[in-house]
Design a protein around this motif. Structure first.
Motif, PDB file in Angstrom:
ATOM      1  N   ALA A   1       6.392   8.418   9.354  1.00 37.17           N
ATOM      2  CA  ALA A   1       7.837   8.669   9.336  1.00 37.17           C
ATOM      3  C   ALA A   1       8.617   7.380   9.588  1.00 37.17           C
ATOM      4  CB  ALA A   1       8.207   9.721  10.384  1.00 37.17           C
TER       5      ALA A   1
ATOM      6  N   ILE B   1       8.662   5.219   6.482  1.00 34.68           N
ATOM      7  CA  ILE B   1       9.635   5.728   5.503  1.00 34.68           C
ATOM      8  C   ILE B   1      11.046   5.347   5.929  1.00 34.68           C
ATOM      9  CG2 ILE B   1      10.631   7.824   4.497  1.00 34.68           C
ATOM     10  CD1 ILE B   1       7.811   9.051   4.625  1.00 34.68           C
ATOM     11  N   TRP B   2      11.359   5.472   7.208  1.00 39.06           N
ATOM     12  CA  TRP B   2      12.686   5.120   7.692  1.00 39.06           C
ATOM     13  C   TRP B   2      12.964   3.629   7.527  1.00 39.06           C
ATOM     14  CZ3 TRP B   2      11.827   8.213  12.788  1.00 39.06           C
ATOM     15  CH2 TRP B   2      11.952   9.576  12.523  1.00 39.06           C
TER      16      TRP B   2
ATOM     17  N   SER C   1      10.397  12.483   5.239  1.00 40.29           N
ATOM     18  CA  SER C   1       9.947  11.933   6.517  1.00 40.29           C
ATOM     19  C   SER C   1      10.089  12.919   7.678  1.00 40.29           C
ATOM     20  CB  SER C   1      10.735  10.668   6.845  1.00 40.29           C
ATOM     21  OG  SER C   1      12.067  10.975   7.211  1.00 40.29           O
TER      22      SER C   1
END
Length: 138
Positions: free
Chosen positions: A35, A38-39, A102
């Motif tokens: 996650a 992805i961020w 995400s």
């Protein structure tokens, strides 16, 4: 002090319980790392300027970042400030889809990490209670 050791079956169960908790924590860390990656990618897409290739014989177009664009005193919109080609290259749709993708990783990773940490604390608590019950005051 007289300390009664745990029988071997209880020791095996305790060790497996702790290992399962550590494994859950590891999976939680891994899913949260996905996650976060992805961020970070979405942050890169939003914050940094980029260039759009126009073709083999044309010069590439330089575009400002989506977050820091302003063509004059007042920013109208990204499309008005930078042009249609830049707007099409960094469209909101794929970025929003990445953010939505995400979220399950973040939620599931957090849940697994917290569950694994709780298992470790529970095992330590149970061992402490068993140790205190096994000791006799003199």
């Amino acid at each position: 002090m007289n300390v009664t050791p745990m029988n071997s079956l209880a020791q095996v169960y305790d060790r497996e319980f702790r290992v399962r908790g550590l494994r859950q924590q590891g999976w939680g860390r891994g899913l949260m790392a996905v996650a976060v990656l992805i961020w970070l990618w979405l942050g890169y897409l939003l914050l940094f300027p980029f260039s759009v290739d126009q073709g083999a014989h044309l010069k590439s177009t330089e575009c400002e970042s989506r977050a820091f664009h302003q063509n004059g005193k007042f920013a109208l919109s990204y499309r008005a400030d930078t042009g249609e080609r830049c707007d099409a290259e960094r469209d909101w749709g794929p970025m929003t889809a990445g953010l939505l993708l995400s979220l399950p990783f973040a939620v599931l990773g957090t849940g697994l990490y917290v569950s694994g940490a709780s298992m470790g604390r529970t095992a330590a608590y149970a061992a402490d209670v068993a140790r205190l019950n096994a000791t006799k005051e003199i």
